[in-house]
Design a protein around this motif. Structure first.
Motif, PDB file in Angstrom:
ATOM      1  N   ASN A 297       0.834  -1.197   0.000  1.00 47.75           N
ATOM      2  CA  ASN A 297       0.000   0.000   0.000  1.00 47.75           C
ATOM      3  C   ASN A 297       0.860   1.234   0.000  1.00 47.75           C
ATOM      4  OD1 ASN A 297      -2.568  -0.732  -0.223  1.00 47.75           O
ATOM      5  ND2 ASN A 297      -2.882  -1.029   1.979  1.00 47.75           N
ATOM      6  N   LYS A 365      -3.234   8.521  -2.002  1.00 45.52           N
ATOM      7  CA  LYS A 365      -3.189   7.065  -1.869  1.00 45.52           C
ATOM      8  C   LYS A 365      -3.219   6.415  -3.233  1.00 45.52           C
ATOM      9  CE  LYS A 365      -3.671   7.045   2.661  1.00 45.52           C
ATOM     10  NZ  LYS A 365      -2.552   6.668   3.522  1.00 45.52           N
ATOM     11  N   THR A 378      -8.694  -1.377   4.709  1.00 41.50           N
ATOM     12  CA  THR A 378      -7.731  -0.420   4.158  1.00 41.50           C
ATOM     13  C   THR A 378      -8.325   0.971   4.119  1.00 41.50           C
ATOM     14  OG1 THR A 378      -7.521  -2.202   2.580  1.00 41.50           O
ATOM     15  CG2 THR A 378      -5.989  -0.368   2.379  1.00 41.50           C
ATOM     16  N   TRP A 382      -7.259   4.358   6.130  1.00 40.05           N
ATOM     17  CA  TRP A 382      -6.898   5.616   5.480  1.00 40.05           C
ATOM     18  C   TRP A 382      -7.597   6.790   6.134  1.00 40.05           C
ATOM     19  CZ3 TRP A 382      -7.459   4.267  -0.442  1.00 40.05           C
ATOM     20  CH2 TRP A 382      -6.426   3.393  -0.795  1.00 40.05           C
TER      21      TRP A 382
END
Lengths: 1025, 370
Positions: A297, A365, A378, A382
């Motif tokens: 990531n 991102k 995820t 964030w």
């Protein structure tokens, strides 16, 4: 079996011709909920079928009731081939699940097809019987009310404001599934619409559960958004503020309490602020942490910015200990919460104690496929990261809470910018927990906070300032310190003292960026972001000075990412707060005083700027009374020149760049012209043309300084897309194009709405997107409200007199209105919404020539004799005869379509909202393969937006409402492929369906009550004597 | 920088009356912009040409979308897509169906067929009305005609019910439909001095008295598929009109009629001597018009006959005009002329005479002007 859903299909009208041979249609309807489907009979050969079906009953869990939409499909029966779909209607039955909202959904709904648009209408009646469920571990959250409105809804009282609730759900986007290769565009669009409807139902239910856990009963400021992440999936996320609301039951009680802002504003006295010795600095350290790589990531975090104007020096003595006490109290109330955030932008009186400034955080991102939709960790992570950052920024400003909080994303291919922003604030703990902390503390708060300036006082400790800033003693109360400028994301508090009128300010900015892939792209973007933030901020500051004002409200900064550029657009409403010092002018400094002509040029510019400031002051009526410095007393403390780094705990990065936005200590704001870029900047400052006379604009709920609204409102959406010439794209050219685009758009709006002058564009909401390489799309939604220029602050006396006059004429219809409201609409009477809106309609009647009504009435009587008026016509307007009787009816008798007002504001001028019927949250997709035939891109989108409005209005009318407040178009994603003659558009809108009653009509009722009481007491008196 | 897409959608549909007029008049967007500029709108509002262009485009697009609904006005009332206040709806309909005097005079009484539609180019060139506007007006006539063609009941009421027109406009359309159906000749040079209003007035009188609907018997037998009540003239009545010939054919009756009229009008009429000298010609003209109405072809020439003297001997309107009878004298004479017939004992068709003469007298008085 906790619920029974009942659906009846009454009739259709204006259906399209599906059989070319007969020019008619053999229509039937499928009603689907969950996995159960019912069908009506086929109504042969008619474009206006009368199904009059039985009640279709679905026995379902309330969990499903919340998640699933009711799906109604109208089809054309075909004996030999497959039945053709005409279109669909999705009905969200959520409003039927709360006790106080709508009891029945009944009315004409447009039949919508994603390829053909609206194709006729269908009349449907929907009811829900809910059984009480005592299961404590239930998954549903029926009964929790949702409001899009970002303030405590009128006709409710906030008992406790619990705080932030958030949730997100993810799924695969049907458009990107393998099956999409083989199915039709229609099937794919419908799959998407259904999925999003399901997901938002689920999301709302989950948020509801969280609210119940917090012991709340409502979500206010509910904001739900979709992230179309393309290949990697579909995210639906929502934030809101959990509250415990109490309904203000008796109309007598809520009448004074629920004044529309216009009235409240009237009472605020004009201010008397001073001037002199003003120093303006602006300090906004940006701190950037350029990313660390974390497993797969990739994440580039954080250009972060805290806007505020603030200062140093010793604290006001009397304020110190008290503040600490207050802080302790609030802290205890807030520290239990993970995120002390509030999506509200307007607050109950006394709630907002101090405002620190704007806090915002962004993060870049890289998207990757969501592998397991059931665990959206995820995305959760964030957002948690960003919120954590916001929280720490707020703390740095000495605030425990963030108000006016919102979140947004911008996605381009696999890069996503997550943004969050809000206003750091200190809140009164009274509303935050069950009324235990009240008492002496509260009294002291009130003593210490003079109305109209309290919120401006700095919340942070002057000795331990996070940033250098200028402080002065408050120009209003002279006791506390205030910053020289104040930026916030909230609405102007109603008790704030403002000088003159406000105005809309925008900062616009483009930055070219190289096309890149994945991580390189993300890095490039995150490198650009701080500079953009800085420039946007500088522009805002310059424009604010140019207007001669000192505070921004409703600040919203949108950063949009495209293939080869980044766009920044900031909008806010500038005002002159009486409590803050008068802003200094703008001075221009040349680079080298060598050249004579250059000097001349500079001085010419300087003159122009000074003239503009003077002109603006006149235009916006900014003339604060002068106050000499002696009265202010204390010397203005020296600002710290040192810029400091703010590091939030969540950061773990090692490279940290430091940016100082401080412009130094100078008496006036100095612009240094050292290169052509700077020259351009100054020029662009001056290109902003003020609106034509009679026009005002703002992006907040109401315009500061205007308070005598009249009842005419016009909500609109305007969309523009420009194509940039791909040659010689430079930053300057881009900026100019973008600036022109926005300015021209505003000019067009002023021109179009010129018949409403004097009027104000309120809640102007710009959204920028970059659908393709060279395309820039700007979408604006706003409402124009007329106001009365001459009728200054009208006294209540004349108000009452007027209402008395009206009382004599209007009695009849008014008396019958409340009765109509509460009467349950029976299935045999398919037009309850039209009935409910009759009041609004009758107001139209004065102005319109009524012959069209007369004709229709006449036509009803003639009809019997003529040949061609078949039964269908008769049935299509069943209101007919019934409305002959009463006087108020004729206007609506004839048009079966009741007027539904739409507004992005939380109120309707000149009217009282009497009931909230539920949230409207709709998502539509429209696609075409015959773009040219539909009038090109403009024709296509124009028709689609008109259809979306129509569907919103139809749903509101079916709920029995006559308006949508807090309406917002959250998404308008437009894609075209002119070569293939194709286009597609996705629109997401939401708002609160309400019933409103004109103030004039309410007044009649309220003035009648006292007289009735009086008569009673008089009668009583007679008896005793 | 080019604008790819530019739209404005209001919750209440904005209608600019000025732009609507330009659109109805058939101007292109660029022509409309030029006309608006010439009207001084830029100076009044301080707008730029680009703003005006965008605004005009937007309105044109809206009107284009509304046009489909305007073809069936009740749809405009019931549709949900455009929220338009009733007064504005009425305005849209009324203006859309309004027509130009010059245009209607060109097509009045013509068959509303493809053939006529082809001539619109010429009409456009002749009248200076744009072809687009001519087409709209022609299509409007035709659309209304088609809808009410087969309907029973009052023509004007049917039109009003299906198109939601104002009284005035519905009556005008009734006249247009009536003229188109009966194909009255109106284009002859001799008839050029007559306005549409003159014809519409006559049409209304004829619909009231000379059609099947006027007799008022149809509703009693609703299933009989008789001719359209208001659109077609009562054939039986027209046949019977031959009977009136006796008024001029029987010399005694004619003389008696003349002497009665002269006695009554002596001293009251400025043009008495002319009237006395011309009585027989006048009477013959009036009665012959009636007798001729038996044949379809002659029905079409009704107005020509009324105005012209050439065809079948001297007719009425023209002779009076050449002698400059004052309108008052004409009215006196016609009243006396038709009333006196009741005193003619030998004449048996009094009801028929009244049905004929009441309408004719009204028409003649209306047509009697310069």
């Amino acid at each position: 079996m906790p619920g029974k859903l009942k659906v009846k299909i009454v009739a259709g009208r204006h259906l399209p011709v599906m059989d070319r041979a007969s020019d008619l249609t053999d229509a039937f309807v499928e009603v689907k909920f969950g996995n159960t489907t019912f069908k009506t009979d086929v109504y042969l050969k008619s474009l206006n079928p009368q199904w009059n079906s039985e009640w279709f009953k679905f026995e379902v869990d309330d969990e499903d009731l919340q998640d699933e939409p009711l799906q109604i499909t109208v089809l054309d029966h075909d004996t030999y081939s497959a039945n053709d779909a005409i279109g669909k209607v999705y009905i969200d039955i959520d409003p039927l699940l709360y006790s106080e909202a709508a009891t029945v959904i009944s009315g004409w709904f447009p039949i919508y097809d994603t390829i053909h648009g609206i194709r006729g209408e269908i009349n449907v009646v929907v009811k829900v019987d809910l059984f009480n469920d005592l299961n404590r571990f239930r998954q549903s959250s029926c009964g929790v009310k949702f409001f899009c409105t970002t303030s405590i809804p009128k006709c409710y009282r906030a008992v406790i404001i619990h705080g932030f609730v958030e949730e997100l759900v993810v799924n695969e986007d049907p458009e990107y599934q393998w099956i999409d290769r083989i199915r039709t565009p229609r099937a794919s669009n419908e799959a998407r619409q259904r999925l999003i409807s399901l997901m938002s139902g689920e999301l709302q239910r989950k948020i509801g559960l969280k609210v119940l856990e917090m012991r709340g009963n409502a979500v206010v400021g509910y904001l739900q958004c979709f992230d179309l992440e393309g290949e990697s999936g579909l995210v639906v996320r929502a934030i809101g503020t959990a509250c415990t609301l109490d309904k203000l039951s008796s109309p007598a009680a809520f009448l004074p309490a629920c004044n529309s802002p216009s009235k409240e504003m009237k009472e605020s006295p004009l201010a008397h602020p001073p001037s002199h010795g003003c120093r303006s600095t602006h300090n906004s350290p940006i701190h950037t942490a350029t990313g660390s790589r974390l497993t797969q990531n990739f994440s580039v975090s954080v250009p972060t910015l805290i806007y505020t104007g603030m200062g140093s020096g010793s604290a006001g003595k009397e304020g110190g200990p008290f503040k600490a006490l207050l802080r302790q109290q609030t802290q205890s109330a807030l520290e239990q919460r993970e995120f002390p955030f509030f999506t509200l932008t307007a607050f109950p009186p006394g709630f907002l104690v101090h405002v620190g400034g704007v806090v915002s955080a962004r993060s870049v991102k890289l998207l990757d496929r969501i592998h397991n939709p059931d665990e959206p960790e995820t995305r959760d992570a964030w957002w948690a990261e960003i919120r954590q950052e916001i929280k720490s920024h707020a703390k740095a400003l000495g605030c425990h809470a963030v108000v006016g909080y919102s979140e947004s994303t911008s996605i381009c291919e696999e890069v996503c910018i997550l943004s969050a922003s809000g206003t750091a604030a200190v809140l009164n703990p009274r509303f935050l927990q069950d009324g235990t902390v009240e008492g002496c503390l509260e009294q002291r708060i009130e003593e210490n906070l003079p109305a109209g300036c309290g919120f401006c006082h700095i919340p942070y400790d002057e000795l331990n300032m996070p940033f250098p800033a200028h402080l002065t003693y408050c120009y209003n109360c002279r006791k506390q310190k205030v910053p020289d400028v104040l930026f916030t994301t909230i609405d102007l508090p109603t008790d704030a003292t403002v000088v003159g009128k406000g105005c809309l300010i925008q900062a616009r900015l483009c930055r070219l960026k190289k096309k890149a892939q994945a991580e390189a792209n993300a890095t490039a973007i995150s490198n650009l972001l701080p500079f953009m933030e800085y420039e946007v901020h500088t522009q805002l500051m310059n424009k604010l000075k140019l207007k001669g004002m000192n505070a921004l409200f409703g600040l919203r900064i949108q950063i949009t990412v495209g293939e080869n550029m980044l766009m920044g657009l900031a909008s806010a409403t500038a005002v002159y707060l009486a409590a803050l010092p008068m802003p200094g002018g703008i001075q221009i400094a040349g680079k080298t005083p060598s050249d004579g002509s250059y000097e001349q040029h500079i001085s010419h510019m300087q003159k122009k700027i000074s003239d503009t400031i003077a002109k603006n002051k006149e235009l916006y009526e900014i003339n604060p009374p002068e106050i000499s410095e002696e009265i202010i007393g204390s010397p203005i403390p020296e600002p710290k020149q040192r810029s400091r780094l703010l590091r939030s705990q969540s950061e773990s990065s090692d490279e940290v760049t430091e940016l100082d936005l401080s412009h130094g200590k100078k008496d006036a704001f100095v612009l240094e012209i050292d290169d052509t870029d700077a020259m351009e900047d100054v020029h662009s400052l001056l290109t902003d043309v003020p609106p034509p006379s009679g026009f005002y604009s703002c992006n907040t709920e109401i315009m500061p300084g205007i308070n005598n609204w009249t009842s005419e409102i016009q909500m609109f959406t305007s969309v523009r897309v420009i194509r940039l010439s791909s040659l010689n794209l430079t930053n300057q050219a881009l900026n100019k194009n973008f600036n022109d685009l926005c300015e021209n758009l505003l000019k067009s709006l002023y021109f179009k709405l010129r018949s409403m002058i004097p009027c104000c564009l309120c809640h102007v909401n710009f959204t920028v997107s970059l659908p393709e390489d060279e395309l820039i799309q700007v979408t604006v939604t706003a409402v124009a409200i007329t106001f009365d220029k001459n009728q200054a602050l009208q006294t209540t006396k004349t108000h009452i007199e007027k209402s008395l006059q009206r009382a004599s004429t209007d009695n009849e219809e008014l008396l019958q209105f409340p009765l109509e409201l509460c009467s349950d609409s029976l299935p045999s009477h398919p037009f309850p919404p039209a009935k409910a809106t009759s009041v609004d309609y009758s107001s139209f009647a004065d102005r319109c020539s009524s012959w069209i009504e007369l004709i229709k009435l006449k036509a009803q009587t003639i009809r019997r004799g003529s040949i061609k008026t078949t039964v269908t016509v008769e049935k299509a307007s069943p209101m007919g005869e019934g409305n002959f009787r009463n006087r108020s009816a004729p206007p609506c008798a004839n048009s079966t379509v009741g007027v539904v007002k739409m507004t992005p504001l939380s109120f309707i001028p000149g009217a009282k909202i009497t009931k909230y019927l539920g949230i409207i949250n709709m998502f539509f997709i429209r696609e075409t393969t015959s773009l040219r035939e539909e009038g090109g891109v403009s024709g296509f989108l124009h028709a689609f937006i008109a259809e979306v409005f129509a569907m919103v209005r139809a749903h509101v009318a079916a709920l029995g409402g006559n308006a949508v407040v807090s309406y917002i178009m959250k998404q308008c994603v437009f894609m075209e492929n002119p070569n293939k003659n194709q286009a597609q558009c996705l629109i997401n809108v939401s708002g609160d369906a309400v019933i409103f009653v004109r103030e004039s009509e309410l007044e009649v009722i309220s003035t009648q009550q006292p007289t009735a009481n009086c008569q009673q007491s008089c009668a009583g008196g007679e008896v005793t004597t | 920088m080019t604008s790819e897409l530019d739209i404005f959608v209001g919750n209440t549909t904005l209608i600019d009356e000025e732009v609507y007029r330009l659109w109805l008049d058939g101007y292109s967007v660029s022509d409309a912009v030029a006309l608006r500029v010439r009207a001084g709108i830029l100076e009044q509002t301080g707008a730029t040409a680009a703003v005006l262009q965008s605004d005009t485009m937007d309105h044109y697009r809206t009107f284009h979308m509304l046009e489909r609904l305007l073809h069936a006005p009740p749809k405009l009332l019931h549709q949900l897509v455009f929220q338009i206040p009733p007064s504005r709806q009425a305005l849209l309909i009324e203006r859309y169906y309004a027509f130009d005097e010059a245009f209607v005079r060109e097509v009045l009484g013509k068959k509303l067929s493809k053939g006529t539609k082809k001539d619109l180019d010429d009409i456009s060139a002749k009248t200076g009305i744009t072809l687009k506007s001519c087409r709209r007006q022609f299509d409007n006539f035709k659309r209304v005609f088609k809808v009410v063609e087969e309907m029973r009941g009052s023509l004007a009421d049917n039109i009003q019910q299906h198109f939601l027109f104002s009284d005035r406009l519905a009556r005008d359309y009734a006249a247009i439909v009536f003229f188109a159906n009966n194909r009255f000749e109106t284009a002859k040079k001799k008839l050029q001095y007559l306005s549409f209003g003159d014809f519409a007035f006559c049409a209304e009188l004829m619909i009231q008295n000379w059609t099947l609907g006027a007799v008022g018997e149809a509703p009693s037998k609703p299933d009989s598929q008789v001719d359209d009540m208001d659109m077609d003239l009562d054939k039986e009545f027209l046949q019977d009109l031959k009977e009136l010939k006796v008024l001029v054919a029987d010399k005694d009756l004619l003389d008696l009629h003349k002497s009665l009229v002269c006695t009554a009008l002596r001293g009251k009429l400025g043009v008495f001597s002319e009237m006395e000298a011309n009585f027989k010609n006048l009477s013959r003209g009036l009665v012959n018009v009636a007798a001729k109405l038996t044949h379809n072809k002659d029905v079409r020439d009704l107005f020509v006959d009324l105005v012209e003297k050439v065809h079948l001997g001297p007719q009425f309107v023209e002779p009076c005009r050449s002698d400059h009878w004052p309108l008052g004298d004409v009215r006196l004479f016609l009243n006396q002329y038709s009333v006196t017939v009741h005193s003619l004992d030998g004449f048996r068709h009094q009801a028929l005479w009244d049905r004929y003469m009441d309408t004719l007298r009204g028409c003649l008085l209306r047509l009697y002007h310069d």
